[in-house]
Scaffold this active site. Structure first.
Site, PDB file in Angstrom:
ATOM      1  N   PRO A  65     110.186 -23.564 115.534  1.00 23.76           N
ATOM      2  CA  PRO A  65     110.869 -23.343 116.693  1.00 23.76           C
ATOM      3  C   PRO A  65     109.869 -23.058 117.999  1.00 23.76           C
ATOM      4  O   PRO A  65     109.046 -22.344 117.729  1.00 23.76           O
ATOM      5  CB  PRO A  65     111.853 -21.961 116.714  1.00 23.76           C
ATOM      6  CG  PRO A  65     111.251 -21.536 115.443  1.00 23.76           C
ATOM      7  CD  PRO A  65     110.778 -22.396 114.495  1.00 23.76           C
ATOM      8  N   HIS A  66     109.930 -23.895 119.055  1.00 26.74           N
ATOM      9  CA  HIS A  66     109.090 -23.769 119.958  1.00 26.74           C
ATOM     10  C   HIS A  66     109.840 -23.910 121.391  1.00 26.74           C
ATOM     11  O   HIS A  66     110.783 -24.387 121.585  1.00 26.74           O
ATOM     12  CB  HIS A  66     107.923 -24.709 119.721  1.00 26.74           C
ATOM     13  CG  HIS A  66     108.489 -26.087 119.548  1.00 26.74           C
ATOM     14  ND1 HIS A  66     109.097 -26.727 118.624  1.00 26.74           N
ATOM     15  CD2 HIS A  66     108.556 -27.240 120.551  1.00 26.74           C
ATOM     16  CE1 HIS A  66     109.319 -27.862 118.727  1.00 26.74           C
ATOM     17  NE2 HIS A  66     109.130 -28.199 119.755  1.00 26.74           N
ATOM     18  N   GLY A  67     109.102 -23.460 122.433  1.00 21.83           N
ATOM     19  CA  GLY A  67     109.548 -23.836 123.822  1.00 21.83           C
ATOM     20  C   GLY A  67     108.342 -23.130 124.680  1.00 21.83           C
ATOM     21  O   GLY A  67     107.300 -22.744 124.339  1.00 21.83           O
TER      22      GLY A  67
END
Length: 153
Positions: A65-67
């Site tokens: 998960p990334h952002g």
């Protein structure tokens, strides 16, 4: 780019107990907020928005998960080995037990992509993934995550 520039020992969770994808994202957002000083809600919502575009479960039991966050100063990583695998809507349909959270400053551009590629390459390596699954404490997990490719051979 070495992973020890992105993830600190205190950002390694050896046995995260969660029942599903949303709870996993919530828990890693909470831990990332503690360590980064950023809002847990902002991190959580950023990660959920990214998941709506498509699962960050890349297959073989791995999710990244990334952002991007406006108030973040530098790349931030957090690793969690799950107590038991969960459904993460992964591309290959396999449950996930290794999660690497990657947060980047809004203007990170290429650095964000390089870090994502580096993490994906590391975790997709079956020897590395097996070592992470066998390791039971944060020190051992951190050692596997931050070893250089020559040490892995």
């Amino acid at each position: 780019m070495a992973l020890n520039d992105i993830v600190a020992l205190n950002a390694v969770i050896p046995a995260l107990k969660v029942n599903g994808k949303k709870q996993a994202i919530q828990e890693i957002a909470a831990r990332a907020a503690e360590l980064s000083g950023l809002s847990e809600r902002t991190i959580f919502e950023t990660l959920l928005q990214r998941e709506k575009l498509g699962s960050t479960g890349i297959g073989h039991g791995i999710a990244i998960p990334h952002g991007k966050l406006p108030k973040l100063e530098r790349l931030f990583g957090l690793f969690a080995r799950l107590d038991r695998p969960i459904d993460f809507e992964s591309l290959d349909g396999q449950p996930v037990d290794l999660i690497f959270l990657l947060l980047a400053p809004e203007g990170a551009g290429a650095d964000h992509l390089k870090a994502l590629a580096r993490v994906a390459r590391l975790l997709r390596d079956s020897d590395t993934a097996n070592k992470l699954r066998e390791s039971r404490d944060a020190d051992a997990l951190y050692a596997v995550l931050t070893m250089t490719p020559s040490q892995a051979a």
